[in-house]
Design a protein around this motif. Structure first.
Motif, PDB file in Angstrom:
ATOM      1  N   UNK A 130       0.831  -1.209   0.000  1.00 27.00           N
ATOM      2  CA  UNK A 130       0.000   0.000   0.000  1.00 27.00           C
ATOM      3  C   UNK A 130       0.867   1.261   0.000  1.00 27.00           C
ATOM      4  N   UNK A 131       1.922   1.246   0.812  1.00 28.70           N
ATOM      5  CA  UNK A 131       2.816   2.409   0.860  1.00 28.70           C
ATOM      6  C   UNK A 131       3.504   2.589  -0.490  1.00 28.70           C
ATOM      7  N   UNK A 132       3.855   1.464  -1.135  1.00 27.91           N
ATOM      8  CA  UNK A 132       4.456   1.528  -2.456  1.00 27.91           C
ATOM      9  C   UNK A 132       3.537   2.169  -3.483  1.00 27.91           C
ATOM     10  N   UNK A 133       2.242   1.843  -3.399  1.00 26.59           N
ATOM     11  CA  UNK A 133       1.260   2.465  -4.302  1.00 26.59           C
ATOM     12  C   UNK A 133       1.224   3.984  -4.095  1.00 26.59           C
ATOM     13  N   UNK A 134       1.302   4.399  -2.821  1.00 27.64           N
ATOM     14  CA  UNK A 134       1.292   5.834  -2.526  1.00 27.64           C
ATOM     15  C   UNK A 134       2.547   6.508  -3.075  1.00 27.64           C
ATOM     16  N   UNK A 135       3.690   5.846  -2.917  1.00 21.55           N
ATOM     17  CA  UNK A 135       4.934   6.418  -3.425  1.00 21.55           C
ATOM     18  C   UNK A 135       4.940   6.494  -4.948  1.00 21.55           C
ATOM     19  N   UNK A 136       4.283   5.541  -5.602  1.00 25.71           N
ATOM     20  CA  UNK A 136       4.169   5.610  -7.068  1.00 25.71           C
ATOM     21  C   UNK A 136       3.432   6.874  -7.493  1.00 25.71           C
ATOM     22  N   UNK A 137       2.387   7.226  -6.748  1.00 23.20           N
ATOM     23  CA  UNK A 137       1.659   8.464  -7.056  1.00 23.20           C
ATOM     24  C   UNK A 137       2.562   9.681  -6.858  1.00 23.20           C
ATOM     25  N   UNK A 160      12.431  -1.451  -1.986  1.00 20.86           N
ATOM     26  CA  UNK A 160      11.432  -1.578  -3.046  1.00 20.86           C
ATOM     27  C   UNK A 160      11.712  -0.638  -4.213  1.00 20.86           C
ATOM     28  N   UNK A 161      11.185  -0.996  -5.382  1.00 21.84           N
ATOM     29  CA  UNK A 161      11.306  -0.149  -6.559  1.00 21.84           C
ATOM     30  C   UNK A 161      10.535   1.159  -6.371  1.00 21.84           C
ATOM     31  N   UNK A 162       9.402   1.077  -5.653  1.00 22.15           N
ATOM     32  CA  UNK A 162       8.597   2.273  -5.434  1.00 22.15           C
ATOM     33  C   UNK A 162       9.377   3.315  -4.632  1.00 22.15           C
ATOM     34  N   UNK A 163      10.129   2.857  -3.628  1.00 18.12           N
ATOM     35  CA  UNK A 163      10.951   3.776  -2.830  1.00 18.12           C
ATOM     36  C   UNK A 163      12.009   4.438  -3.714  1.00 18.12           C
ATOM     37  N   UNK A 164      12.689   3.631  -4.517  1.00 17.50           N
ATOM     38  CA  UNK A 164      13.733   4.172  -5.386  1.00 17.50           C
ATOM     39  C   UNK A 164      13.168   5.178  -6.382  1.00 17.50           C
ATOM     40  N   UNK A 165      11.969   4.897  -6.900  1.00 18.40           N
ATOM     41  CA  UNK A 165      11.347   5.814  -7.856  1.00 18.40           C
ATOM     42  C   UNK A 165      10.987   7.137  -7.181  1.00 18.40           C
ATOM     43  N   UNK A 166      10.449   7.050  -5.960  1.00 15.44           N
ATOM     44  CA  UNK A 166      10.077   8.267  -5.239  1.00 15.44           C
ATOM     45  C   UNK A 166      11.311   9.079  -4.866  1.00 15.44           C
ATOM     46  N   UNK A 167      12.378   8.404  -4.446  1.00 16.01           N
ATOM     47  CA  UNK A 167      13.628   9.102  -4.123  1.00 16.01           C
ATOM     48  C   UNK A 167      14.184   9.791  -5.353  1.00 16.01           C
TER      49      UNK A 167
END
Length: 446
Positions: A130-137, A160-167
């Protein structure tokens, strides 16, 4: 950027932030939060808690069990209830937090700020998916609300990939490790907010800074470990801002090893000088006499019990009720004394006592009765150790003093005693099992 660099920024140009801090550290975590909140107030963004929704238990451990359920959350959390009712009508409902739903949901009241610390063990957090979905946004600039997400460096989200994308999209504020190259910057960022007051006068003290550098030369440490070393030097080696002479006469040395008298001076005065004397005494007990934490705590319990009982004839005035506050706090922090650093634990209790003793009606506050209540059910073990015996002595002394206090602030305590004497079940709490129920301002980071 480092959290030190972040705090030095004159203004914030972005609205969502990621903060990565070290486990059991996070020295500047509260300052980072405060700066983000202040900027939100300037921008007109209100603080908002994370949204929750009701759903029925599913076999899958994933928060989003199906694409249909995911879409229902995007619309509104109430629809997620209906999405689960069809095939699992007999399963119990459960309230679940969702960071994704929080940042995806538009509001008629404008943009808000959500602050979430994933290292806070007192709260239930959304699953990583769920947190990853939020970071994708956040990464795709599609979020309707802004967030400040504080994450321990060991959290699985960081991989996670979502964390790296948000960073990659918004950057990260990171707590650095302290090394000989950056120790001076880290120390000077701590001086103004030290637990001992403003220590800015140490910024130019070469002897002090040289000692800090030697501390980090052997091995890099967390900023919090550096802050504890700073406090240790100030309390154990300095007085009135100056280093004490290393050569002491036998008489002066003996005087400093009188624990009951030194403790009593601090309990009554609660000033920096009496605190320094107490801490230096305990430090000498640790190093000169090589006493273990258990022995130091045993002596501290004994000195506190004698103070509560008024058995020291040198003090012929009415006993201060604040001594009961001290007794309760030192009992409640027994675990940290025995399992951690006795010097650091004592400093924590001293700081807490100095604050609590100045609060009118502390005994009747939620902080006060939650500290004291678990300590009053006195249970003697079958084969008590020396520490067990002196702990029981202190518990009895504390109970006797509270019974004798002529104040309405402890009426709740008298009610507990009356109920216990009548044998009503649950009247008293298990003091041994709940010994550390309250340890405010914990030393594992702000």
């Amino acid at each position: 950027m480092t959290d030190i660099e972040f705090l030095s920024l004159p203004e914030l140009t972005q609205q969502s932030h990621l903060y990565l801090y070290r486990v059991n550290s996070g020295l500047l975590r509260q300052a980072v939060r405060a700066k983000v909140v202040k900027q939100a107030e300037i921008d007109g963004r209100d603080l908002k808690d994370i949204a929750t929704y009701s759903r029925r238990a599913v076999r899958s451990g994933s928060l989003l069990a199906s694409s249909e359920e995911k879409e229902s959350i995007q619309v509104h959390r109430d629809e997620s209830i209906r999405a689960n009712q069809g095939s699992q009508s007999d399963a119990p409902l459960k309230e679940l937090p969702s960071l994704y739903m929080t940042v995806a949901e538009p509001s008629l009241f404008g943009t808000s700020l959500i602050i979430r610390d994933l290292g806070d063990k007192t709260r239930e957090h959304p699953p990583v998916e769920d947190i990853g979905e939020a970071l994708d946004l956040i990464a795709h600039d599609a979020a309707q609300q802004t967030i400040c997400l504080l994450v321990p460096d060991t959290h699985e989200l960081v991989k996670s990939d979502a964390w790296n994308a948000a960073v990659g999209a918004i950057g990260v504020i990171e707590e650095p490790m302290v090394t000989p190259e950056n120790y001076l910057l880290a120390a000077r960022s701590y001086f103004p907010q030290s637990r001992l007051g403003d220590l800015g006068y140490l910024s130019g003290n070469r002897r002090f800074l040289s000692g800090l550098k030697k501390f980090v030369e052997d091995e890099p440490c967390t900023p919090f470990a550096l802050s504890m070393q700073i406090d240790t030097i100030v309390l154990g080696e300095m007085e009135n801002g100056q280093f004490c002479e290393t050569v002491k006469t036998a008489t002066t040395r003996a005087e400093r090893l009188v624990l009951p008298e030194t403790l009593r001076r601090f309990l009554d005065s609660r000033d920096s000088r009496s605190l320094s004397e107490l801490m230096r005494l305990v430090d000498r007990l640790r190093h000169d006499r090589v006493l273990e934490s258990q022995e130091i705590l045993t002596r501290l319990y004994g000195a506190t019990a004698r103070t509560l009982e008024g058995s020291d004839r040198r003090y012929r005035r009415l006993e201060d009720p604040c001594h009961c506050v001290w007794a309760a706090l030192v009992l409640a922090n027994e675990k940290s004394f025995l399992e951690g650093n006795a010097f650091v634990s004592l400093d924590h209790v001293c700081q807490h006592y100095a604050r609590a003793a100045g609060v009118p009606g502390w005994f009747n506050s939620s902080d006060g009765w939650q500290v004291i209540a678990p300590l009053l059910d006195i249970i003697a073990p079958d084969k008590p150790s020396r520490l067990d015996k002196v702990r029981l002595e202190l518990q009895r002394a504390l109970r006797g003093r509270l019974e004798a206090l002529n104040t309405s602030d402890v009426e709740w305590f008298r009610s507990l005693i009356r109920d216990n004497e009548r044998g009503e079940p649950g009247a008293m709490l298990d003091g041994r099992g709940s010994m550390a129920i309250v340890e405010a301002d914990r030393w594992n980071g702000p």
